[in-house]
Design a protein around this motif. Sequence first.
Motif, PDB file in Angstrom:
ATOM      1  N   ILE A  52       0.848  -1.198   0.000  1.00 24.60           N
ATOM      2  CA  ILE A  52       0.000   0.000   0.000  1.00 24.60           C
ATOM      3  C   ILE A  52       0.881   1.245   0.000  1.00 24.60           C
ATOM      4  CG2 ILE A  52      -1.688   1.362   1.315  1.00 24.60           C
ATOM      5  CD1 ILE A  52      -2.699  -1.247   2.535  1.00 24.60           C
ATOM      6  N   VAL A  53       0.513   2.203  -0.844  1.00 25.46           N
ATOM      7  CA  VAL A  53       1.147   3.521  -0.808  1.00 25.46           C
ATOM      8  C   VAL A  53       0.025   4.540  -0.714  1.00 25.46           C
ATOM      9  CG1 VAL A  53       2.525   5.157  -2.099  1.00 25.46           C
ATOM     10  CG2 VAL A  53       3.132   2.760  -2.163  1.00 25.46           C
ATOM     11  N   ASP A  54       0.207   5.596   0.132  1.00 27.19           N
ATOM     12  CA  ASP A  54      -0.934   6.472   0.411  1.00 27.19           C
ATOM     13  C   ASP A  54      -0.895   7.820  -0.312  1.00 27.19           C
ATOM     14  OD1 ASP A  54       0.005   7.858   3.668  1.00 27.19           O
ATOM     15  OD2 ASP A  54       1.004   7.836   1.737  1.00 27.19           O
ATOM     16  N   ASN A  55       0.024   7.961  -1.287  1.00 26.54           N
ATOM     17  CA  ASN A  55      -0.003   9.215  -2.060  1.00 26.54           C
ATOM     18  C   ASN A  55       0.519   8.965  -3.465  1.00 26.54           C
ATOM     19  OD1 ASN A  55       2.961  10.280  -2.353  1.00 26.54           O
ATOM     20  ND2 ASN A  55       2.791   9.424  -0.300  1.00 26.54           N
ATOM     21  N   GLY A  56       0.162   9.884  -4.352  1.00 25.54           N
ATOM     22  CA  GLY A  56       0.442   9.671  -5.772  1.00 25.54           C
ATOM     23  C   GLY A  56       1.921   9.678  -6.118  1.00 25.54           C
ATOM     24  N   ASN A  57       2.673  10.570  -5.517  1.00 30.00           N
ATOM     25  CA  ASN A  57       4.089  10.665  -5.891  1.00 30.00           C
ATOM     26  C   ASN A  57       4.850   9.392  -5.525  1.00 30.00           C
ATOM     27  OD1 ASN A  57       3.340  13.176  -6.658  1.00 30.00           O
ATOM     28  ND2 ASN A  57       4.577  14.286  -5.176  1.00 30.00           N
ATOM     29  N   ASP A  58       4.610   8.891  -4.298  1.00 28.95           N
ATOM     30  CA  ASP A  58       5.268   7.644  -3.897  1.00 28.95           C
ATOM     31  C   ASP A  58       4.779   6.473  -4.754  1.00 28.95           C
ATOM     32  OD1 ASP A  58       5.508   8.265  -0.287  1.00 28.95           O
ATOM     33  OD2 ASP A  58       6.595   9.078  -2.015  1.00 28.95           O
TER      34      ASP A  58
ATOM     35  N   ARG B 220       8.448  -3.987  -9.758  1.00 24.87           N
ATOM     36  CA  ARG B 220       7.606  -4.633 -10.754  1.00 24.87           C
ATOM     37  C   ARG B 220       6.385  -5.228 -10.056  1.00 24.87           C
ATOM     38  NH1 ARG B 220       6.414  -9.116 -11.564  1.00 24.87           N
ATOM     39  NH2 ARG B 220       5.282  -9.711 -13.433  1.00 24.87           N
ATOM     40  N   TYR B 221       5.215  -4.914 -10.574  1.00 24.52           N
ATOM     41  CA  TYR B 221       3.978  -5.475 -10.015  1.00 24.52           C
ATOM     42  C   TYR B 221       3.202  -6.167 -11.120  1.00 24.52           C
ATOM     43  CZ  TYR B 221       5.094  -2.234  -6.252  1.00 24.52           C
ATOM     44  OH  TYR B 221       5.744  -1.565  -5.250  1.00 24.52           O
ATOM     45  N   ASP B 222       2.237  -6.975 -10.686  1.00 24.92           N
ATOM     46  CA  ASP B 222       1.369  -7.645 -11.664  1.00 24.92           C
ATOM     47  C   ASP B 222       0.066  -6.892 -11.880  1.00 24.92           C
ATOM     48  OD1 ASP B 222       2.640 -10.253  -9.894  1.00 24.92           O
ATOM     49  OD2 ASP B 222       2.963 -10.117 -12.065  1.00 24.92           O
ATOM     50  N   LEU B 223      -0.267  -6.034 -10.912  1.00 24.86           N
ATOM     51  CA  LEU B 223      -1.535  -5.297 -11.004  1.00 24.86           C
ATOM     52  C   LEU B 223      -1.445  -4.036 -10.152  1.00 24.86           C
ATOM     53  CD1 LEU B 223      -4.676  -5.406 -11.805  1.00 24.86           C
ATOM     54  CD2 LEU B 223      -5.005  -6.331  -9.521  1.00 24.86           C
ATOM     55  N   LEU B 224      -2.058  -2.978 -10.643  1.00 24.53           N
ATOM     56  CA  LEU B 224      -2.131  -1.730  -9.884  1.00 24.53           C
ATOM     57  C   LEU B 224      -3.593  -1.415  -9.582  1.00 24.53           C
ATOM     58  CD1 LEU B 224      -0.967   1.003  -8.829  1.00 24.53           C
ATOM     59  CD2 LEU B 224      -1.129   1.841 -11.182  1.00 24.53           C
ATOM     60  N   ILE B 225      -3.889  -1.185  -8.300  1.00 21.76           N
ATOM     61  CA  ILE B 225      -5.219  -0.711  -7.901  1.00 21.76           C
ATOM     62  C   ILE B 225      -5.042   0.743  -7.513  1.00 21.76           C
ATOM     63  CG2 ILE B 225      -7.115  -0.969  -6.256  1.00 21.76           C
ATOM     64  CD1 ILE B 225      -6.422  -3.934  -6.074  1.00 21.76           C
ATOM     65  N   LEU B 226      -5.706   1.616  -8.250  1.00 21.97           N
ATOM     66  CA  LEU B 226      -5.348   3.028  -8.211  1.00 21.97           C
ATOM     67  C   LEU B 226      -6.556   3.902  -7.908  1.00 21.97           C
ATOM     68  CD1 LEU B 226      -3.101   5.124  -8.938  1.00 21.97           C
ATOM     69  CD2 LEU B 226      -3.856   4.945 -11.308  1.00 21.97           C
ATOM     70  N   ASP B 227      -6.455   4.654  -6.822  1.00 21.17           N
ATOM     71  CA  ASP B 227      -7.479   5.659  -6.514  1.00 21.17           C
ATOM     72  C   ASP B 227      -7.250   6.863  -7.424  1.00 21.17           C
ATOM     73  OD1 ASP B 227      -9.539   6.924  -5.136  1.00 21.17           O
ATOM     74  OD2 ASP B 227      -8.175   7.772  -3.644  1.00 21.17           O
TER      75      ASP B 227
ATOM     76  N   GLY C 204      -0.702  14.619  -3.938  1.00 21.42           N
ATOM     77  CA  GLY C 204       0.400  14.517  -4.907  1.00 21.42           C
ATOM     78  C   GLY C 204      -0.157  14.246  -6.288  1.00 21.42           C
ATOM     79  N   MET C 205       0.565  13.473  -7.065  1.00 20.86           N
ATOM     80  CA  MET C 205       0.139  13.150  -8.425  1.00 20.86           C
ATOM     81  C   MET C 205      -1.195  12.402  -8.367  1.00 20.86           C
ATOM     82  SD  MET C 205       2.375  10.939 -11.172  1.00 20.86           S
ATOM     83  CE  MET C 205       3.900  11.751 -10.774  1.00 20.86           C
ATOM     84  N   ASP C 206      -2.170  12.789  -9.180  1.00 22.47           N
ATOM     85  CA  ASP C 206      -3.455  12.083  -9.073  1.00 22.47           C
ATOM     86  C   ASP C 206      -3.455  10.810  -9.923  1.00 22.47           C
ATOM     87  OD1 ASP C 206      -4.250  12.593 -11.698  1.00 22.47           O
ATOM     88  OD2 ASP C 206      -5.428  14.344 -11.175  1.00 22.47           O
ATOM     89  N   GLY C 207      -4.507  10.026  -9.720  1.00 28.80           N
ATOM     90  CA  GLY C 207      -4.556   8.708 -10.344  1.00 28.80           C
ATOM     91  C   GLY C 207      -4.505   8.746 -11.859  1.00 28.80           C
ATOM     92  N   LEU C 208      -5.199   9.717 -12.467  1.00 33.57           N
ATOM     93  CA  LEU C 208      -5.203   9.792 -13.925  1.00 33.57           C
ATOM     94  C   LEU C 208      -3.799  10.040 -14.459  1.00 33.57           C
ATOM     95  CD1 LEU C 208      -8.434  11.835 -14.794  1.00 33.57           C
ATOM     96  CD2 LEU C 208      -8.016   9.405 -15.154  1.00 33.57           C
ATOM     97  N   GLU C 209      -3.072  10.905 -13.766  1.00 35.02           N
ATOM     98  CA  GLU C 209      -1.720  11.228 -14.233  1.00 35.02           C
ATOM     99  C   GLU C 209      -0.781  10.028 -14.067  1.00 35.02           C
ATOM    100  OE1 GLU C 209       0.074  14.703 -12.522  1.00 35.02           O
ATOM    101  OE2 GLU C 209       1.872  14.447 -13.734  1.00 35.02           O
TER     102      GLU C 209
ATOM    103  N   ASP D 259      -3.320  17.942 -20.457  1.00 30.49           N
ATOM    104  CA  ASP D 259      -3.446  17.215 -19.185  1.00 30.49           C
ATOM    105  C   ASP D 259      -2.795  15.843 -19.239  1.00 30.49           C
ATOM    106  OD1 ASP D 259      -4.780  19.169 -17.915  1.00 30.49           O
ATOM    107  OD2 ASP D 259      -6.779  18.300 -18.149  1.00 30.49           O
ATOM    108  N   CYS D 260      -2.947  15.191 -20.384  1.00 31.44           N
ATOM    109  CA  CYS D 260      -2.550  13.780 -20.443  1.00 31.44           C
ATOM    110  C   CYS D 260      -1.105  13.581 -20.876  1.00 31.44           C
ATOM    111  CB  CYS D 260      -3.458  13.016 -21.412  1.00 31.44           C
ATOM    112  SG  CYS D 260      -5.159  12.937 -20.879  1.00 31.44           S
ATOM    113  N   VAL D 261      -0.570  14.492 -21.675  1.00 37.32           N
ATOM    114  CA  VAL D 261       0.734  14.230 -22.298  1.00 37.32           C
ATOM    115  C   VAL D 261       1.837  15.137 -21.742  1.00 37.32           C
ATOM    116  CG1 VAL D 261       1.897  13.886 -24.531  1.00 37.32           C
ATOM    117  CG2 VAL D 261      -0.551  13.550 -24.383  1.00 37.32           C
ATOM    118  N   TRP D 262       1.451  16.220 -21.106  1.00 38.27           N
ATOM    119  CA  TRP D 262       2.459  17.120 -20.531  1.00 38.27           C
ATOM    120  C   TRP D 262       2.496  16.968 -19.014  1.00 38.27           C
ATOM    121  CZ3 TRP D 262       1.144  17.935 -25.451  1.00 38.27           C
ATOM    122  CH2 TRP D 262       2.081  18.543 -26.293  1.00 38.27           C
ATOM    123  N   GLU D 263       3.636  17.233 -18.425  1.00 38.00           N
ATOM    124  CA  GLU D 263       3.749  17.163 -16.969  1.00 38.00           C
ATOM    125  C   GLU D 263       2.864  18.225 -16.327  1.00 38.00           C
ATOM    126  OE1 GLU D 263       7.641  17.341 -15.328  1.00 38.00           O
ATOM    127  OE2 GLU D 263       8.347  15.652 -16.533  1.00 38.00           O
ATOM    128  N   SER D 264       2.249  17.862 -15.201  1.00 39.37           N
ATOM    129  CA  SER D 264       1.465  18.865 -14.477  1.00 39.37           C
ATOM    130  C   SER D 264       2.414  19.944 -14.002  1.00 39.37           C
ATOM    131  CB  SER D 264       0.810  18.295 -13.231  1.00 39.37           C
ATOM    132  OG  SER D 264       0.429  17.005 -13.417  1.00 39.37           O
TER     133      SER D 264
END
Length: 227
Positions: free
Chosen positions: A30-36, A45-52, A57-62, A178-183
């Motif tokens: 578990i990680v509790d913020n977007g940047n981490d 390396r993970y097999d699956l990401l569950i993303l809020d 920090g960085m939001d889930g869409l980014e 929003d999608c291709v450039w850094e926030s």
Amino acid sequence: MAKILIVEDELDLAELVKNWLQKEQHLVEIVDNGNDGFQCLKVNRYDLLILDLMLPGMDGLEICSRYRQGSGTMPILILTARASSREKELGLDIGADDYLSKPFDLKELAARVRALLRRGNSTTYGDRYRIGNVIVEVGKHLVTRDGAEIRLLPQEYRLLEFFVRHSQHVFSPEQLLDCVWESGSAAMVDTVRGHIQRLRKKLDPPVGESIISTVHGLGYKVDATRC
Ligand code: CA
């Protein structure tokens, strides 16, 4: 057994999900913020990401968008408290594989996780696309036209890759920003338009239609096919 990363700032919920998935013998972090969270994806390396989606920090869409831009193929399940179906659509468009709205049933979550893990890494993120005479090889970051390499600047390449991975989807300049450039970058919609112009200049055939279509009043799209 799969190794699963949960990026979620509601720790009670994250722990519930973790306990449930551990019962199914998964290894869960578990990680509790977007940047981490994004940092974990870069180094582990993970097999699956569950993303809020709504994260400090960085939001889930980014996170999702940047991970896919880096050619990451792991399945991503988005958890969202946002009611907007537009958010969900955008999440799926930028590379999430599935989403669940909060509150959700843990059994439902486990079923989605099983389905995504069965699909494994054989997602739709293939590595070779054709747009007219232009071939984009995502894994190699290579763009050729009629066999000759076309040199693109990194941001031009990111934009092109984003388009081919979302073939036939129309994006407004604001969405592309929003999608291709850094926030927080100094880029503006004119920057996006400038990049589209440069891509056209470099990639369009001498005569005929542009590889990037303008959809009047809406934005831009690319018709790419996997090859
Ligand atoms: Ca949240």
